[in-house]
Design a protein around this motif. Structure first.
Motif, PDB file in Angstrom:
ATOM      1  N   ASP A 177      19.451   0.117 -14.163  1.00 59.82           N
ATOM      2  CA  ASP A 177      19.494  -0.486 -13.001  1.00 59.82           C
ATOM      3  C   ASP A 177      19.623   0.319 -11.631  1.00 59.82           C
ATOM      4  N   PRO A 178      18.424   0.285 -10.927  1.00 50.06           N
ATOM      5  CA  PRO A 178      18.694   1.084  -9.707  1.00 50.06           C
ATOM      6  C   PRO A 178      20.022   1.033  -8.924  1.00 50.06           C
ATOM      7  N   ALA A 179      20.437  -0.090  -8.753  1.00 55.61           N
ATOM      8  CA  ALA A 179      21.543  -0.381  -7.831  1.00 55.61           C
ATOM      9  C   ALA A 179      22.751   0.186  -8.509  1.00 55.61           C
ATOM     10  N   GLY A 180      22.880   0.041  -9.760  1.00 54.96           N
ATOM     11  CA  GLY A 180      24.022   0.675 -10.541  1.00 54.96           C
ATOM     12  C   GLY A 180      23.899   2.171 -10.779  1.00 54.96           C
ATOM     13  N   LEU A 181      23.088   2.505 -10.803  1.00 59.28           N
ATOM     14  CA  LEU A 181      22.855   4.174 -10.492  1.00 59.28           C
ATOM     15  C   LEU A 181      23.258   4.694  -9.175  1.00 59.28           C
ATOM     16  N   ILE A 182      23.052   3.850  -7.987  1.00 58.36           N
ATOM     17  CA  ILE A 182      23.153   4.206  -6.770  1.00 58.36           C
ATOM     18  C   ILE A 182      24.585   4.425  -6.636  1.00 58.36           C
ATOM     19  N   ALA A 226      22.058  -2.721  -0.183  1.00 59.77           N
ATOM     20  CA  ALA A 226      23.534  -2.949  -0.179  1.00 59.77           C
ATOM     21  C   ALA A 226      24.200  -1.619  -0.974  1.00 59.77           C
ATOM     22  N   ALA A 227      23.789  -1.235  -2.092  1.00 60.86           N
ATOM     23  CA  ALA A 227      24.456   0.080  -2.935  1.00 60.86           C
ATOM     24  C   ALA A 227      24.218   1.272  -2.128  1.00 60.86           C
ATOM     25  N   SER A 228      23.071   1.467  -1.584  1.00 58.18           N
ATOM     26  CA  SER A 228      22.631   2.502  -0.758  1.00 58.18           C
ATOM     27  C   SER A 228      23.556   2.642   0.391  1.00 58.18           C
ATOM     28  N   HIS A 229      23.732   1.434   1.300  1.00 55.88           N
ATOM     29  CA  HIS A 229      24.359   1.622   2.423  1.00 55.88           C
ATOM     30  C   HIS A 229      25.966   2.194   2.032  1.00 55.88           C
ATOM     31  N   ALA A 230      26.507   1.427   1.038  1.00 58.51           N
ATOM     32  CA  ALA A 230      27.731   1.609   0.811  1.00 58.51           C
ATOM     33  C   ALA A 230      27.858   3.173   0.151  1.00 58.51           C
ATOM     34  N   ALA A 231      26.771   3.817  -0.376  1.00 58.30           N
ATOM     35  CA  ALA A 231      26.583   4.794  -0.898  1.00 58.30           C
ATOM     36  C   ALA A 231      26.585   6.282   0.184  1.00 58.30           C
ATOM     37  N   GLY A 232      26.297   5.727   1.311  1.00 58.80           N
ATOM     38  CA  GLY A 232      26.247   6.546   2.471  1.00 58.80           C
ATOM     39  C   GLY A 232      24.771   7.392   2.495  1.00 58.80           C
ATOM     40  N   THR A 233      23.629   6.468   2.299  1.00 53.97           N
ATOM     41  CA  THR A 233      22.270   6.827   2.451  1.00 53.97           C
ATOM     42  C   THR A 233      22.038   7.059   3.753  1.00 53.97           C
ATOM     43  N   GLU A 234      21.183   8.009   3.994  1.00 55.23           N
ATOM     44  CA  GLU A 234      20.943   8.460   5.404  1.00 55.23           C
ATOM     45  C   GLU A 234      19.389   7.874   5.787  1.00 55.23           C
ATOM     46  N   ALA A 235      18.625   8.037   4.709  1.00 55.48           N
ATOM     47  CA  ALA A 235      17.065   7.665   4.840  1.00 55.48           C
ATOM     48  C   ALA A 235      16.435   6.792   3.948  1.00 55.48           C
ATOM     49  N   ALA A 260      13.990  -5.120   8.722  1.00 49.64           N
ATOM     50  CA  ALA A 260      14.784  -6.582   8.895  1.00 49.64           C
ATOM     51  C   ALA A 260      16.209  -6.469   7.975  1.00 49.64           C
ATOM     52  N   ARG A 261      16.430  -5.333   7.113  1.00 49.76           N
ATOM     53  CA  ARG A 261      17.602  -5.305   6.313  1.00 49.76           C
ATOM     54  C   ARG A 261      18.503  -4.115   6.584  1.00 49.76           C
ATOM     55  N   VAL A 262      18.157  -3.323   7.727  1.00 44.63           N
ATOM     56  CA  VAL A 262      18.702  -2.307   8.070  1.00 44.63           C
ATOM     57  C   VAL A 262      20.199  -2.962   8.699  1.00 44.63           C
ATOM     58  N   PRO A 263      21.319  -2.402   7.902  1.00 44.70           N
ATOM     59  CA  PRO A 263      22.666  -2.966   8.520  1.00 44.70           C
ATOM     60  C   PRO A 263      22.795  -2.937  10.012  1.00 44.70           C
ATOM     61  N   SER A 264      23.216  -4.023  10.651  1.00 39.98           N
ATOM     62  CA  SER A 264      23.527  -3.855  12.098  1.00 39.98           C
ATOM     63  C   SER A 264      24.241  -2.719  12.714  1.00 39.98           C
ATOM     64  N   SER A 265      25.175  -2.209  11.896  1.00 43.11           N
ATOM     65  CA  SER A 265      25.838  -1.197  12.194  1.00 43.11           C
ATOM     66  C   SER A 265      25.205   0.125  12.333  1.00 43.11           C
ATOM     67  N   LEU A 266      23.826   0.304  11.671  1.00 45.63           N
ATOM     68  CA  LEU A 266      23.207   1.531  11.474  1.00 45.63           C
ATOM     69  C   LEU A 266      22.036   1.224  12.265  1.00 45.63           C
ATOM     70  N   ALA A 267      21.498   0.179  12.574  1.00 46.96           N
ATOM     71  CA  ALA A 267      20.375   0.033  13.390  1.00 46.96           C
ATOM     72  C   ALA A 267      20.128   0.759  14.707  1.00 46.96           C
TER      73      ALA A 267
END
Length: 267
Positions: A177-182, A226-235, A260-267
Motif C-alpha cells: 500500500d503506497p499510502a501506508g508506506l509513506i 494526503a499521506a505525502s503532505h502529512a509526511a512532509g514531502t517537498e516535491a 489541482a490537488r496541491v494543498p492550498s497551504s503549499l500552493a
C-alpha cells in the motif's frame, strides 16, 4: 510543494543538446517548477555532453529548479566529493540511488544490510554539506526472506540517515500500500515518484499492469497525496517509464491532475 518532471520520462526526446533545451522549455510551458536530473545519457558519464554547470544555466533559463538527481551507488560512495560539487553546482540538496546495479546482490538481504552500513557514512558526509542521500525503490526490494518474513526494504528503513524516494507505482506493483508506506516513513520522504498503474489488454496474459499518467489509472491518489503532505514531502515528481502516447501529453495530464490537488497551504 514543487511539481517536477523526471527527465527520464522524456529521455528519448532528449538525444541532442538542441532537443534537451526544447524539452526543458516544453516542461516549463506545461507548468512544471522543477526537474529530476536522471536517466538522460547527455547528463551521464565522466565527461557528460551537458555538465552540471551547463545544466544549471539551462534550468535557470527555463525557470526550472533541480529538485533531485540520481547516481549509481559506486559513484556516490567512491567519489563523494565530486557528487557534493555537482549538487552545489545544481543548487540541489538530494542525490538518490535508483537501484543496485552491480555493487550488491539486489535479490539478497545481505546486500541491503551491507549497503545500509556504507550509506550511513556517506549520508553523514553529505549531511555536513546540507545534503541528503536517498534511495529509490522498485518492486524487488519487497521480496520477503527468513523466518520473520522481513522485506529487503526493511533493511533500508532501519538506517535512519537514509531518505526514501518512494515510487508509488512499484510499491503497488509489489502488493504494498503506497499510502501506508509513506505514513510509515513520515519525515523521510522528501521526494515522491508519481506514476499511475493501469491494466491494459495483453494477447497472452489477457491483462497486465502498465504505467499511466497520474489520475488515469487505479491507484488511490487521494490517500497517497494526503499521506505525502502529512509526511512532509517537498516535491511530487512525475515519472513514467513508458508511455502509450506522446510523453509530453502524459506529463501534461499528470501535471493538471496533481496541480489541482496541491494543498492550498503549499500552493
Amino acid at each position: 510543494m514543487t511539481l517536477a518532471a523526471a527527465l527520464y520520462t522524456i529521455r528519448s526526446q532528449m538525444t541532442s543538446v538542441a532537443e534537451f533545451a526544447d524539452g526543458l522549455g516544453r516542461l516549463r510551458d506545461i507548468g512544471y517548477g522543477g526537474v529530476e536530473a536522471a536517466g538522460v545519457p547527455l547528463l551521464e558519464g565522466p565527461d557528460p555532453a551537458i555538465s552540471a554547470r551547463e545544466l544549471k544555466r539551462r534550468l535557470d533559463d527555463a525557470g526550472l529548479a533541480c529538485v533531485g538527481a540520481h547516481a549509481r551507488w559506486r559513484e556516490i560512495r567512491d567519489d563523494t566529493s565530486a557528487v557534493v560539487d555537482r549538487l552545489y553546482e545544481l543548487d540541489c540538496s538530494i542525490i538518490s540511488i535508483p537501484a543496485f546495479v552491480d555493487e550488491f546482490d539486489r535479490f539478497e538481504p545481505a546486500g541491503y544490510a551491507a549497503f545500509a552500513g556504507e550509506a550511513a557514512l556517506v549520508a553523514q558526509i553529505l549531511g555536513e554539506h546540507g545534503m541528503r542521500l536517498g534511495y529509490h525503490n522498485h518492486a524487488h526490494e519487497f521480496l520477503r526472506f527468513g523466518p520473520d518474513r522481513r522485506t529487503m526494504f526493511d533493511h533500508l528503513i532501519d538506517e535512519p540517515s537514509l531518505a526514501i524516494e518512494i515510487d508509488v507505482y512499484w510499491a503497488a506493483f509489489a502488493g504494498v500500500d503506497p499510502a501506508g508506506l509513506i505514513e510509515r516513513l513520515a519525515g523521510r520522504v522528501p521526494l515522491l515518484h508519481c506514476k499511475d498503474l493501469e491494466m491494459i489488454r495483453d494477447d497472452e496474459a489477457g491483462a497486465r499492469p502498465f504505467f499511466a499518467p497520474v489520475g488515469e489509472g487505479n491507484l488511490d491518489w487521494e490517500r497517497i497525496l494526503a499521506a505525502s503532505h502529512a509526511a512532509g514531502t517537498e516535491a511530487w515528481i512525475v515519472e513514467q517509464d513508458q508511455c502509450l502516447r506522446d510523453p509530453f501529453d502524459c506529463l501534461r495530464s499528470s501535471f493538471e491532475f496533481l496541480q489541482a490537488r496541491v494543498p492550498s497551504s503549499l500552493a
